[in-house]
Design a protein around this motif. Sequence first.
Motif, PDB file in Angstrom:
ATOM      1  N   UNK A   1       0.813  -1.223   0.000  1.00 33.17           N
ATOM      2  CA  UNK A   1       0.000   0.000   0.000  1.00 33.17           C
ATOM      3  C   UNK A   1       0.840   1.264   0.000  1.00 33.17           C
ATOM      4  N   UNK A   2       1.989   1.206   0.663  1.00 36.39           N
ATOM      5  CA  UNK A   2       2.802   2.431   0.806  1.00 36.39           C
ATOM      6  C   UNK A   2       4.084   2.366  -0.015  1.00 36.39           C
ATOM      7  N   UNK A   3       4.213   1.384  -0.886  1.00 38.53           N
ATOM      8  CA  UNK A   3       5.461   1.235  -1.647  1.00 38.53           C
ATOM      9  C   UNK A   3       5.818   2.490  -2.447  1.00 38.53           C
ATOM     10  N   UNK A   4       4.872   3.140  -3.138  1.00 35.14           N
ATOM     11  CA  UNK A   4       5.245   4.372  -3.866  1.00 35.14           C
ATOM     12  C   UNK A   4       5.798   5.450  -2.942  1.00 35.14           C
ATOM     13  N   UNK A   5       5.200   5.598  -1.756  1.00 36.25           N
ATOM     14  CA  UNK A   5       5.702   6.601  -0.805  1.00 36.25           C
ATOM     15  C   UNK A   5       7.088   6.227  -0.307  1.00 36.25           C
ATOM     16  N   UNK A   6       7.318   4.945  -0.051  1.00 35.16           N
ATOM     17  CA  UNK A   6       8.646   4.507   0.370  1.00 35.16           C
ATOM     18  C   UNK A   6       9.674   4.747  -0.724  1.00 35.16           C
ATOM     19  N   UNK A   7       9.298   4.454  -1.965  1.00 36.62           N
ATOM     20  CA  UNK A   7      10.219   4.660  -3.082  1.00 36.62           C
ATOM     21  C   UNK A   7      10.587   6.143  -3.204  1.00 36.62           C
ATOM     22  N   UNK A   8       9.603   7.014  -3.046  1.00 35.32           N
ATOM     23  CA  UNK A   8       9.874   8.448  -3.107  1.00 35.32           C
ATOM     24  C   UNK A   8      10.799   8.884  -1.972  1.00 35.32           C
ATOM     25  N   UNK A   9      10.588   8.308  -0.785  1.00 36.74           N
ATOM     26  CA  UNK A   9      11.451   8.646   0.346  1.00 36.74           C
ATOM     27  C   UNK A   9      12.874   8.158   0.110  1.00 36.74           C
ATOM     28  N   UNK A  10      13.000   7.010  -0.520  1.00 31.19           N
ATOM     29  CA  UNK A  10      14.323   6.503  -0.851  1.00 31.19           C
ATOM     30  C   UNK A  10      15.040   7.436  -1.830  1.00 31.19           C
TER      31      UNK A  10
ATOM     32  N   UNK B   1      16.793   8.504 -11.805  1.00 37.07           N
ATOM     33  CA  UNK B   1      15.920   7.857 -12.792  1.00 37.07           C
ATOM     34  C   UNK B   1      16.138   6.348 -12.784  1.00 37.07           C
ATOM     35  N   UNK B   2      17.393   5.923 -12.659  1.00 33.73           N
ATOM     36  CA  UNK B   2      17.692   4.494 -12.613  1.00 33.73           C
ATOM     37  C   UNK B   2      17.042   3.840 -11.390  1.00 33.73           C
ATOM     38  N   UNK B   3      17.116   4.507 -10.241  1.00 33.47           N
ATOM     39  CA  UNK B   3      16.487   3.968  -9.044  1.00 33.47           C
ATOM     40  C   UNK B   3      14.977   3.919  -9.189  1.00 33.47           C
ATOM     41  N   UNK B   4      14.385   4.943  -9.799  1.00 35.23           N
ATOM     42  CA  UNK B   4      12.928   4.920 -10.002  1.00 35.23           C
ATOM     43  C   UNK B   4      12.537   3.741 -10.890  1.00 35.23           C
ATOM     44  N   UNK B   5      13.334   3.498 -11.932  1.00 34.47           N
ATOM     45  CA  UNK B   5      13.068   2.345 -12.779  1.00 34.47           C
ATOM     46  C   UNK B   5      13.212   1.037 -12.014  1.00 34.47           C
ATOM     47  N   UNK B   6      14.222   0.969 -11.155  1.00 30.91           N
ATOM     48  CA  UNK B   6      14.420  -0.218 -10.336  1.00 30.91           C
ATOM     49  C   UNK B   6      13.225  -0.462  -9.419  1.00 30.91           C
ATOM     50  N   UNK B   7      12.752   0.607  -8.763  1.00 31.22           N
ATOM     51  CA  UNK B   7      11.617   0.453  -7.848  1.00 31.22           C
ATOM     52  C   UNK B   7      10.344   0.061  -8.596  1.00 31.22           C
ATOM     53  N   UNK B   8      10.163   0.616  -9.799  1.00 30.66           N
ATOM     54  CA  UNK B   8       8.994   0.235 -10.600  1.00 30.66           C
ATOM     55  C   UNK B   8       9.054  -1.246 -10.960  1.00 30.66           C
ATOM     56  N   UNK B   9      10.237  -1.717 -11.353  1.00 30.92           N
ATOM     57  CA  UNK B   9      10.394  -3.130 -11.660  1.00 30.92           C
ATOM     58  C   UNK B   9      10.233  -4.008 -10.440  1.00 30.92           C
ATOM     59  N   UNK B  10      10.752  -3.540  -9.300  1.00 31.92           N
ATOM     60  CA  UNK B  10      10.622  -4.303  -8.061  1.00 31.92           C
ATOM     61  C   UNK B  10       9.161  -4.430  -7.645  1.00 31.92           C
ATOM     62  N   UNK B  11       8.409  -3.336  -7.780  1.00 30.45           N
ATOM     63  CA  UNK B  11       6.981  -3.374  -7.439  1.00 30.45           C
ATOM     64  C   UNK B  11       6.244  -4.386  -8.318  1.00 30.45           C
TER      65      UNK B  11
END
Length: 232
Positions: free
Chosen positions: A153-162, A210-220
Motif C-alpha cells: 500500500x505504501x510502496x510508492x511513498x517509500x520509493x519516493x522517500x528513498x 531515474x535508474x532507481x525509479x526504474x528499479x523500484x517500478x520493476x521491483x513493485x
Amino acid sequence: MRTRETRVTYVFQFGIVFDQFPALLEGALLTIRLAATAMVFGLLVAVVCAYLRTSGPKPLRAIVAIYVEGIRNTPFLVQLYIIFFSLPAIGIRFEANQAALVAMIVNLGAYATEIVRAGVQSVPVGQVEVGLALGLRRLQIYRLIVLFPAIKAVFPALASQFILLLLGSSVVSAISANELTAIANTLQSTTFRAFEVYIVVAVMYLAIAVAFRGFFAGLYWYVFVRGRGWDA
C-alpha cells in the motif's frame, strides 16, 4: 544616453571535467552504495519501529515516538554533525563514510517508520481478527498477515522517500565523506570550472535517480504484481 551592453564571454570547457570523470564516477558509486545500504537497513528499522509503535508495549511506543519526532523535526545536517563530531566525546567514533551511512539509516528509519505505520493501519481489521481466531500471536500476525499488504500500500511513498534520501546524501559532503558532491567540490576548487563541474554532477544525480525509479517500478511489478500482490 547610451547604455553599455553586457556580453557573456564565458566559454564552457567540459573537457577539463571529463578528464577527471573517473573520480566523479567513483564518488557516484559511493553515493549509490551509501544510499542502497541505508535503504535496506533503514527499511528494517522502519518495519521494527512501526510494529513497536502500533503493537508494542507503551514504554517502547513512547521511545519510538520520541525517536521519530526527534529525527523528523531536526535538520539532517545537525544529525550528521552529532554522529560525526559529538559522539567521539563519549568514545563513539566513526570514519566519515561510516558516519554518513549511520546518519542516513537513522534519518530514513524515522521517516519510513511513519510511512510503514500508515500502511499497517490501512490493513483491514478483519484480517487481524482472522489471525487472532487462528491463535496467532501479535508478532506472527504482523509478519505473516499485515506486513506484505502494508508495504504494498505504501510502496510508492517509500520509493519516493528513498529517492529523497539518495539526493539528500549530498549533505554528507559536509564531513568530507567521499561521495559525488564532495568529489565535485574538490574538483571545482582545483579547476575553477564551477558551471561545468556542477552541471555534470547534476546530470549524474538525475541519471542515478531515474535508474532507481526504474528499479523500484520493476521491483513493485516483480513482488506485488507478478508475485502474490493481487492476492494480498
